[in-house]
Design a protein around this motif. Sequence first.
Motif, PDB file in Angstrom:
ATOM      1  N   TYR A 159      47.012  40.852  49.032  1.00 32.17           N
ATOM      2  CA  TYR A 159      47.138  41.730  50.205  1.00 32.17           C
ATOM      3  C   TYR A 159      45.793  42.371  50.516  1.00 32.17           C
ATOM      4  O   TYR A 159      45.108  42.883  49.618  1.00 32.17           O
ATOM      5  CB  TYR A 159      48.182  42.824  49.952  1.00 32.17           C
TER       6      TYR A 159
ATOM      7  N   ASP B 112      53.670  43.805  47.040  1.00 30.09           N
ATOM      8  CA  ASP B 112      53.957  44.288  45.692  1.00 30.09           C
ATOM      9  C   ASP B 112      55.252  43.669  45.168  1.00 30.09           C
ATOM     10  O   ASP B 112      55.344  43.328  43.968  1.00 30.09           O
ATOM     11  CB  ASP B 112      54.074  45.807  45.679  1.00 30.09           C
ATOM     12  N   ARG B 113      56.253  43.532  46.015  1.00 30.98           N
ATOM     13  CA  ARG B 113      57.527  42.971  45.572  1.00 30.98           C
ATOM     14  C   ARG B 113      57.444  41.470  45.330  1.00 30.98           C
ATOM     15  O   ARG B 113      58.359  40.882  44.748  1.00 30.98           O
ATOM     16  CB  ARG B 113      58.621  43.294  46.604  1.00 30.98           C
ATOM     17  N   ARG B 114      56.366  40.852  45.800  1.00 28.65           N
ATOM     18  CA  ARG B 114      56.156  39.426  45.538  1.00 28.65           C
ATOM     19  C   ARG B 114      55.085  39.234  44.456  1.00 28.65           C
ATOM     20  O   ARG B 114      54.390  38.217  44.431  1.00 28.65           O
ATOM     21  CB  ARG B 114      55.746  38.720  46.835  1.00 28.65           C
ATOM     22  N   ALA B 115      54.987  40.182  43.558  1.00 34.59           N
ATOM     23  CA  ALA B 115      53.924  40.159  42.546  1.00 34.59           C
ATOM     24  C   ALA B 115      54.009  38.951  41.634  1.00 34.59           C
ATOM     25  O   ALA B 115      53.008  38.570  41.007  1.00 34.59           O
ATOM     26  CB  ALA B 115      53.977  41.444  41.720  1.00 34.59           C
TER      27      ALA B 115
ATOM     28  N   ARG C  60      52.081  46.144  52.476  1.00 34.92           N
ATOM     29  CA  ARG C  60      51.637  46.403  51.092  1.00 34.92           C
ATOM     30  C   ARG C  60      52.842  46.393  50.143  1.00 34.92           C
ATOM     31  O   ARG C  60      52.784  45.798  49.050  1.00 34.92           O
ATOM     32  CB  ARG C  60      50.910  47.741  51.004  1.00 34.92           C
ATOM     33  N   SER C  61      53.920  47.050  50.543  1.00 32.10           N
ATOM     34  CA  SER C  61      55.117  47.087  49.705  1.00 32.10           C
ATOM     35  C   SER C  61      55.693  45.687  49.527  1.00 32.10           C
ATOM     36  O   SER C  61      56.112  45.304  48.421  1.00 32.10           O
ATOM     37  CB  SER C  61      56.157  48.022  50.335  1.00 32.10           C
ATOM     38  N   LEU C  62      55.706  44.921  50.599  1.00 29.44           N
ATOM     39  CA  LEU C  62      56.208  43.543  50.540  1.00 29.44           C
ATOM     40  C   LEU C  62      55.393  42.718  49.552  1.00 29.44           C
ATOM     41  O   LEU C  62      55.941  41.965  48.732  1.00 29.44           O
ATOM     42  CB  LEU C  62      56.163  42.935  51.944  1.00 29.44           C
TER      43      LEU C  62
ATOM     44  N   ASP D 185      57.621  32.522  52.711  1.00 27.64           N
ATOM     45  CA  ASP D 185      58.415  31.546  51.959  1.00 27.64           C
ATOM     46  C   ASP D 185      58.223  30.138  52.521  1.00 27.64           C
ATOM     47  O   ASP D 185      58.101  29.168  51.763  1.00 27.64           O
ATOM     48  CB  ASP D 185      59.898  31.907  52.013  1.00 27.64           C
TER      49      ASP D 185
ATOM     50  N   GLU E 113      54.438  48.747  54.984  1.00 34.02           N
ATOM     51  CA  GLU E 113      55.477  47.780  54.648  1.00 34.02           C
ATOM     52  C   GLU E 113      54.894  46.472  54.132  1.00 34.02           C
ATOM     53  O   GLU E 113      55.474  45.838  53.238  1.00 34.02           O
ATOM     54  CB  GLU E 113      56.363  47.530  55.868  1.00 34.02           C
TER      55      GLU E 113
ATOM     56  N   HIS F 251      58.796  37.959  55.013  1.00 38.98           N
ATOM     57  CA  HIS F 251      59.182  37.260  53.784  1.00 38.98           C
ATOM     58  C   HIS F 251      59.477  35.784  54.088  1.00 38.98           C
ATOM     59  O   HIS F 251      59.003  34.883  53.382  1.00 38.98           O
ATOM     60  CB  HIS F 251      60.419  37.911  53.157  1.00 38.98           C
TER      61      HIS F 251
END
Length: 380
Positions: free
Chosen positions: A331, A321-324, A317-319, A250, A315, A246
Amino acid sequence: MQLTPEFLRGAAEVEVTARGLRPHRLPAWVREQFPDGQLLAMESQPSGVRVAFRTAATSFDLVTHPTWIAYPGAERPRGRIDVYAGGELAVRDVLDGGDRIEVDLTTGQTTFHPGEPHTTTVAGLPSCPHRIEIWLPHNEAVELIELRADAPIEPDDTGRALWVHHGSSISQGSNALAPSETWVAVAARRAGVDLRNLGLGGSALVDPFLARVMRDAPADYISVKLGINVVNLDAMRLRAFVPAVHGFLDTIRDGHPETPLVLISPLFCGIHEDTPGPGAIDPGSIGTGQVRFVTTGAIGDVALGRLTLQVIRRELRSLADRRAADGNLHYLDGTALYGPADALELPLRDGLHPSAEAHRLIGNRFAEYAFTGKGPFAAR
């Protein structure tokens, strides 16, 4: 004539040496901040760096002084210089001579052997203006001593979209046939973009300084391929890895808030799919003609947050998704570039790095994904 920095593309900086010019892929402040031997060796190998110029010369000689690392018992092919004239491969020149740094894999002892410069000769070109692009070796450091041509040359000012990529030794080009055939070079040439390759063998470790380099670099497209080196070194646990990625993204976004950015998870690698690192060289393979890598971790040992490639893909992929909310973040599952079926057809001969044929496959697949149709790097 002695070359000047404006003739080089894909380098962060150009160091003036007693012999001539040495391209670096990382700026001096990184090399001073973290002078790790592995990192310094890899960034000085100019993967993706090109000498580019326009000329009507029918022949020219490029004089370089290579420095290469040799491992007795685990011999590797020498580096190459690829010369393109008008977009077509004119010469593929295998390096000889240069300085040899010999590393004993069993003791770590190094021995330095000085050598002579190398000359790459190109002849028989048409006597009309053409663009020359010389891809420097992806696996040996070089100093550029002199360029001799039978007609004037001038730096190439062709404007192209700039793609900045960061990854591991696979991105640097380990096991690729030649510098213009690393997977990132294959994709860049197919797409017609200007490449800056920050693939660094053993050093794609979510380092904050690499994120700052990418933040400050001009870029029209950015890609980041993370995971394999983190597992190889057993460098992080899950709790540290996810926030680090992350933070890495950033930092890039601080300089490139809307630039298309592709986050790529690891390619298929059987030894680390379900088994954490650290990785190691199989001592029994030294001297056999094909060194192999193995993992020293225990299969399935992820309860305490140890990382495998399957965990990292899940992880990342999930990361993503959370930054959509970041509509320009994409990704890409690395197994879409090289997956289990590909490993059966084009196996990782050393257990870790794709073959020359696989580099071409991966590069073409990435170009198709990213640069065509509705891909994240397609023309808008």
